[in-house]
Design a protein around this motif. Structure first.
Motif, PDB file in Angstrom:
ATOM      1  N   ALA A  71      -6.895   5.541  56.903  1.00 29.60           N
ATOM      2  CA  ALA A  71      -6.316   4.584  55.527  1.00 29.60           C
ATOM      3  C   ALA A  71      -6.643   2.961  56.708  1.00 29.60           C
ATOM      4  O   ALA A  71      -6.701   2.114  55.607  1.00 29.60           O
ATOM      5  N   SER A 210     -10.623   2.265  49.196  1.00 31.52           N
ATOM      6  CA  SER A 210      -9.722   3.327  48.693  1.00 31.52           C
ATOM      7  C   SER A 210      -9.099   3.237  47.790  1.00 31.52           C
ATOM      8  O   SER A 210      -8.894   4.859  47.156  1.00 31.52           O
ATOM      9  N   GLU A 257      -9.818   6.836  47.908  1.00 34.79           N
ATOM     10  CA  GLU A 257      -9.914   7.591  49.275  1.00 34.79           C
ATOM     11  C   GLU A 257     -11.496   7.284  49.843  1.00 34.79           C
ATOM     12  O   GLU A 257     -11.173   8.133  51.249  1.00 34.79           O
TER      13      GLU A 257
END
Length: 313
Positions: A71, A210, A257
């Motif tokens: 991430a 994301s 994500e």
């Protein structure tokens, strides 16, 4: 105003300028922050989450730690930053087994190593539940902010679009991913794309996706342009798990994500970007273009603004 009424994006707009340098290589509120070190930029990014919020069906501490570094690295790479190192902040219940901590760090170290970077220690804290904070830093010769002009082309880098949405759907439906190996790989080991660095000097702008593709495109539209989507990638395994193209399309737009990048490309550089991506082994999908106006549209139909918000259900 309460945070649940304000919302995460509005809060970030208030927080981002506080203490931020005026001559920074990226504007406040971009995917990462940075300072100039001579002729190069040094980027810093911090990301945090609770274990239970990201551990999908079949994921353990190793996968959660891997995801943490992924991430953070995604935000750095989409700004043309080459990751150099990561540090972890662990929050662990005292009654937890040591394998929880070891698994988180081993997964984080694996992701860092695959990106050519290092794990540089961190901090451990007691907490009521397991949580992870990841800090990452990177160097960039040509920092790439969020930018777009009417006429620019829009590309989606990577091949995880919709696959994370499908994995999240499967998790809550209690469906295993044994029959969908590409979806399982995308969900458990979503490594960001070092191949993005091969496009240095060719792009107008880039954004990490994301929080979901629709939200990312709306953030692009906030620059004062209209996003016209002509098509979106619908992979056969995503459609099969979704059960319909309509639901699969929702996975692509609102899954989130992915840790992939939305690329803005001047029209005269489109062929060069596609050629360079092929050489680097970077999957690339031509999704549409940027025009004058406002909002986000898919084949002329408005795309509702929905995406992940920490402070709203």
């Amino acid at each position: 105003m309460r945070l649940k009424d304000l919302g995460e994006r509005a809060l970030l707009r208030k927080l981002a300028p506080l203490g931020y340098p005026l001559d920074a290589p990226l504007p406040p509120g971009d995917d990462a922050g940075g300072v100039w070190l001579g002729e190069e930029a040094l980027f810093l990014k911090v990301d945090g989450f609770r274990y239970r919020d990201v551990a999908l069906r079949g994921m353990g501490p190793f996968e959660v730690g891997f995801r943490g570094v992924a991430a953070t690295a995604s935000d750095l790479l989409c700004k043309m930053g080459r990751p150099l190192g990561f540090a972890l902040g662990l929050f662990l219940p005292p009654e937890a087994e040591e394998e929880l901590a070891l698994g988180l760090v081993r997964g984080a170290a694996e992701a860092a190593g695959r990106l050519g970077a290092f794990l540089l220690g961190g901090d451990t804290n007691a907490g009521e539940e397991a949580a992870l904070v990841v800090a990452g830093f990177a160097e960039a010769k040509r920092p790439l902010p969020r930018q777009a002009l009417p006429g620019d082309l829009l590309y989606l880098a990577g091949d995880r679009w919709g696959r994370l949405g499908a994995a999240i759907f499967a998790h809550y439906q209690g469906v295993g991913l044994e029959a969908f190996p590409a979806i399982r790989e995308a969900a458990h080991y979503p490594l960001p794309r070092l191949g993005l660095l091969a496009l240095e000097g060719l792009l107008r702008g880039s954004l990490d996706s994301s929080d979901g593709l629709a939200e990312t495109l709306w953030q692009l539209a906030e620059l004062g342009v209209r996003v016209e989507l002509e098509a979106l990638p619908l992979y056969p395994d995503v459609v099969a798990l979704a059960g319909s193209e309509e639901r699969a399309l929702a996975f692509v737009l609102y899954g989130g994500e992915e840790f992939e990048a939305v690329l803005v490309v001047p029209p005269e550089r489109g062929e060069a970007v596609e050629a360079r991506a092929r050489e680097a082994g970077l999957p690339l999908f031509r999704a549409g273009r940027v025009v004058e106006g406002e909002g986000v549209y898919l084949q002329g139909v408005p795309v509702p603004r929905k995406g992940y918000d920490h402070f709203r259900p």
